[in-house]
Design a protein around this motif. Structure first.
Motif, mmCIF file in Angstrom:
data_model
loop_
_atom_site.group_PDB
_atom_site.id
_atom_site.type_symbol
_atom_site.label_atom_id
_atom_site.label_comp_id
_atom_site.label_asym_id
_atom_site.label_seq_id
_atom_site.Cartn_x
_atom_site.Cartn_y
_atom_site.Cartn_z
ATOM 1 N N VAL A 251 0.848 -1.189 0.000
ATOM 2 C CA VAL A 251 0.000 0.000 0.000
ATOM 3 C C VAL A 251 0.886 1.242 0.000
ATOM 4 C CG1 VAL A 251 -1.736 1.321 1.287
ATOM 5 C CG2 VAL A 251 -1.875 -1.186 1.197
ATOM 6 N N THR A 252 0.573 2.175 -0.884
ATOM 7 C CA THR A 252 1.246 3.468 -0.907
ATOM 8 C C THR A 252 0.339 4.480 -0.216
ATOM 9 O OG1 THR A 252 2.340 2.965 -2.998
ATOM 10 C CG2 THR A 252 2.220 5.284 -2.354
ATOM 11 N N PRO A 253 0.731 5.002 0.954
ATOM 12 C CA PRO A 253 -0.114 5.968 1.670
ATOM 13 C C PRO A 253 -0.404 7.192 0.812
ATOM 14 C CG PRO A 253 1.651 5.164 3.078
ATOM 15 C CD PRO A 253 1.971 4.687 1.696
ATOM 16 N N LEU A 254 -1.642 7.647 0.836
ATOM 17 C CA LEU A 254 -2.048 8.768 0.003
ATOM 18 C C LEU A 254 -1.482 10.084 0.504
ATOM 19 C CD1 LEU A 254 -5.798 7.853 -0.631
ATOM 20 C CD2 LEU A 254 -3.837 7.462 -2.134
ATOM 21 N N GLU A 255 -1.287 10.185 1.833
ATOM 22 C CA GLU A 255 -0.894 11.463 2.397
ATOM 23 C C GLU A 255 0.618 11.609 2.502
ATOM 24 O OE1 GLU A 255 -1.376 8.581 5.812
ATOM 25 O OE2 GLU A 255 -2.419 9.083 3.942
ATOM 26 N N GLN A 256 1.374 10.591 2.017
ATOM 27 C CA GLN A 256 2.819 10.644 2.141
ATOM 28 C C GLN A 256 3.471 10.582 0.765
ATOM 29 O OE1 GLN A 256 4.313 7.816 4.967
ATOM 30 N NE2 GLN A 256 2.594 8.088 6.367
ATOM 31 N N ASP A 257 4.774 10.553 0.753
ATOM 32 C CA ASP A 257 5.549 10.428 -0.472
ATOM 33 C C ASP A 257 5.059 9.199 -1.245
ATOM 34 O OD1 ASP A 257 7.386 10.027 -2.445
ATOM 35 O OD2 ASP A 257 9.134 10.317 -1.169
ATOM 36 N N SER A 258 4.688 9.408 -2.494
ATOM 37 C CA SER A 258 4.092 8.335 -3.276
ATOM 38 C C SER A 258 5.052 7.179 -3.542
ATOM 39 C CB SER A 258 3.586 8.886 -4.611
ATOM 40 O OG SER A 258 4.663 9.424 -5.363
ATOM 41 N N LYS A 259 6.344 7.373 -3.279
ATOM 42 C CA LYS A 259 7.312 6.309 -3.493
ATOM 43 C C LYS A 259 7.410 5.357 -2.305
ATOM 44 C CE LYS A 259 10.211 8.980 -6.672
ATOM 45 N NZ LYS A 259 11.576 9.509 -6.946
ATOM 46 N N LYS A 260 6.820 5.744 -1.179
ATOM 47 C CA LYS A 260 6.887 4.905 0.013
ATOM 48 C C LYS A 260 5.865 3.780 -0.089
ATOM 49 C CE LYS A 260 6.601 4.959 5.056
ATOM 50 N NZ LYS A 260 6.460 5.787 6.270
ATOM 51 N N ILE A 261 6.289 2.568 0.258
ATOM 52 C CA ILE A 261 5.400 1.408 0.216
ATOM 53 C C ILE A 261 5.357 0.773 1.598
ATOM 54 C CG2 ILE A 261 5.054 -0.906 -0.720
ATOM 55 C CD1 ILE A 261 6.366 0.050 -3.296
ATOM 56 N N ILE A 262 4.145 0.497 2.075
ATOM 57 C CA ILE A 262 3.951 -0.202 3.340
ATOM 58 C C ILE A 262 3.443 -1.604 3.041
ATOM 59 C CG2 ILE A 262 2.645 -0.257 5.513
ATOM 60 C CD1 ILE A 262 2.542 2.773 5.420
ATOM 61 N N GLU A 263 4.065 -2.588 3.661
ATOM 62 C CA GLU A 263 3.613 -3.967 3.506
ATOM 63 C C GLU A 263 2.628 -4.306 4.615
ATOM 64 O OE1 GLU A 263 6.261 -7.154 2.741
ATOM 65 O OE2 GLU A 263 7.714 -5.885 1.681
ATOM 66 N N ILE A 264 1.411 -4.673 4.219
ATOM 67 C CA ILE A 264 0.366 -5.048 5.172
ATOM 68 C C ILE A 264 0.274 -6.567 5.202
ATOM 69 C CG2 ILE A 264 -2.064 -4.800 5.788
ATOM 70 C CD1 ILE A 264 -0.579 -2.155 5.783
ATOM 71 N N HIS A 265 0.497 -7.140 6.380
ATOM 72 C CA HIS A 265 0.443 -8.597 6.514
ATOM 73 C C HIS A 265 -0.885 -9.073 7.098
ATOM 74 C CE1 HIS A 265 4.676 -9.244 5.432
ATOM 75 N NE2 HIS A 265 4.902 -8.101 6.049
ATOM 76 N N SER A 266 -1.541 -8.216 7.861
ATOM 77 C CA SER A 266 -2.837 -8.573 8.447
ATOM 78 C C SER A 266 -3.596 -7.296 8.747
ATOM 79 C CB SER A 266 -2.641 -9.389 9.726
ATOM 80 O OG SER A 266 -3.882 -9.705 10.323
ATOM 81 N N ALA A 267 -4.821 -7.205 8.241
ATOM 82 C CA ALA A 267 -5.623 -6.009 8.473
ATOM 83 C C ALA A 267 -7.044 -6.258 7.996
ATOM 84 C CB ALA A 267 -5.027 -4.801 7.740
ATOM 85 N N ASP A 268 -7.954 -5.436 8.478
ATOM 86 C CA ASP A 268 -9.299 -5.394 7.942
ATOM 87 C C ASP A 268 -9.278 -4.348 6.831
ATOM 88 O OD1 ASP A 268 -11.969 -5.936 7.643
ATOM 89 O OD2 ASP A 268 -12.627 -4.631 9.259
ATOM 90 N N VAL A 269 -9.405 -4.788 5.595
ATOM 91 C CA VAL A 269 -9.232 -3.899 4.455
ATOM 92 C C VAL A 269 -10.593 -3.475 3.904
ATOM 93 C CG1 VAL A 269 -8.341 -3.731 2.090
ATOM 94 C CG2 VAL A 269 -7.008 -4.910 3.853
ATOM 95 N N ILE A 270 -10.750 -2.197 3.722
ATOM 96 C CA ILE A 270 -11.991 -1.629 3.189
ATOM 97 C C ILE A 270 -11.679 -0.959 1.857
ATOM 98 C CG2 ILE A 270 -13.842 0.051 3.584
ATOM 99 C CD1 ILE A 270 -13.153 -0.269 6.635
ATOM 100 N N HIS A 271 -12.418 -1.346 0.809
ATOM 101 C CA HIS A 271 -12.288 -0.684 -0.481
ATOM 102 C C HIS A 271 -12.990 0.683 -0.392
ATOM 103 C CE1 HIS A 271 -11.708 -4.609 -3.010
ATOM 104 N NE2 HIS A 271 -10.760 -4.427 -2.106
ATOM 105 N N VAL A 272 -12.268 1.741 -0.699
ATOM 106 C CA VAL A 272 -12.825 3.078 -0.621
ATOM 107 C C VAL A 272 -13.277 3.485 -2.014
ATOM 108 C CG1 VAL A 272 -12.392 5.491 -0.048
ATOM 109 C CG2 VAL A 272 -11.314 3.667 1.297
ATOM 110 N N ARG A 273 -14.557 3.725 -2.148
ATOM 111 C CA ARG A 273 -15.116 4.119 -3.452
ATOM 112 C C ARG A 273 -15.692 5.522 -3.365
ATOM 113 N NH1 ARG A 273 -16.036 -1.364 -2.865
ATOM 114 N NH2 ARG A 273 -15.437 -2.618 -4.662
ATOM 115 N N SER A 274 -15.569 6.243 -4.475
ATOM 116 C CA SER A 274 -16.098 7.613 -4.496
ATOM 117 C C SER A 274 -17.609 7.569 -4.581
ATOM 118 C CB SER A 274 -15.541 8.340 -5.711
ATOM 119 O OG SER A 274 -15.847 7.660 -6.901
#
Length: 274
Positions: A251-274
């Motif tokens: 996941v690339t955080p929207l509010e941070q440097d777009s080159k940063k990548i976070i690896e998520i190993h366990s989470a409740d993931v919600i698809h955000v739709r407009s």
């Protein structure tokens, strides 16, 4: 309301006659009612049931979802299933088991129903934006180097809209609701067990590139803006960009440097739709 055919009652003889597996479903237990197939699976695994043993229920009185949620389980309509996994070759790939399970379920449904569910990382099957099924893996205490995994999954097969609680009716669906015709569960289960063994064998043989490519192609989370809930007070908002080699979500955080990548190993993931 669709009328479910009488022949659709779960039938071990019918299922096993169609299997091409070496292990999956060769030992098969069908119960009329149980609190949870995963709970029963843990009990049977503790008594020595072999790898590939399957537990099916016509009804769950306390079906389990992730994060302590309840899985709605109307009787005689859907698939509630658990598989005992004790293959030591899968030990290095435990993080891939729920993903490979989702992939196998999607392939089996596509083969049987000509509908292709997408996969929401890490454990949901979707049709459009609606949930069709879910996966819950639980482990037993380690014995030496072997960890026994109970792979549970539920698929909404012949559920009607009023079988879901009102709060879930807009976000849930079933195969029969999508196709406007009933689905034979025994036939679908044959395809499911054949596909499960195929994809577990891919993991056991270390064909991770094939599993990774197939899962990535089927995963609708990729390219989506997501909210990953890690704890009650911590969440990450970003764009899901890739599946990692160990099955993590990048996941690339929207509010941070777009080159940063976070690896998520366990989470409740919600698809955000407009």
């Amino acid at each position: 309301m669709l009328v479910q055919p009488q022949s659709d009652a779960l039938n071990a003889g019918v299922i096993q006659a169609g299997l091409k597996t070496q292990n999956l479903g060769q030992s098969l237990h069908i119960v009329t009612e149980t609190p949870s197939t995963n709970t029963l699976g843990l009990t049977l695994a503790g008594s020595g049931e072999p790898h590939g043993t399957v537990i099916l229920a016509e009804h769950q009185t306390a079906g389990k979802g992730r994060l302590g949620r309840t899985w709605v389980s109307p009787p005689h309509k859907n698939i509630y299933c658990s598989v005992i996994c004790r293959d030591p070759r899968l030990q290095p790939h435990l993080s891939w088991i729920p993903l490979a399970t989702g992939l196998a379920l999607s392939k089996a449904i596509e083969e049987d129903q000509k509908i292709t569910p997408s996969l929401k990382w890490p454990n949901d099957l979707l049709i459009g934006n609606k949930k069709l099924g879910g996966i819950l893996c639980e482990s037993m205490n380690r014995e030496k180097s072997t960890c026994v995994i109970i792979i549970g999954f539920g698929i909404n097969v012949n559920a009607d809209l009023d079988d879901f609680p009102q709060e879930l009716q807009e976000s849930s669906t079933s195969l029969s609701l999508e196709k406007q015709e009933s689905c034979n569960r025994n036939r679908l289960l044959i395809r499911i067990f054949n596909q499960l063994e195929k994809w577990y064998d891919q993991l056991a043989l270390n064909y991770l590139d094939e599993v990774h490519a197939a899962y990535s192609a089927a995963c609708s989370t990729l390219g989506m803006d997501v909210r990953c809930v890690l704890t009650e007070t911590k969440a990450i908002h970003g764009r899901a960009t890739a599946i990692g080699k160990e099955g993590s979500l990048h996941v690339t955080p929207l509010e941070q440097d777009s080159k940063k990548i976070i690896e998520i190993h366990s989470a409740d993931v919600i698809h955000v739709r407009s």
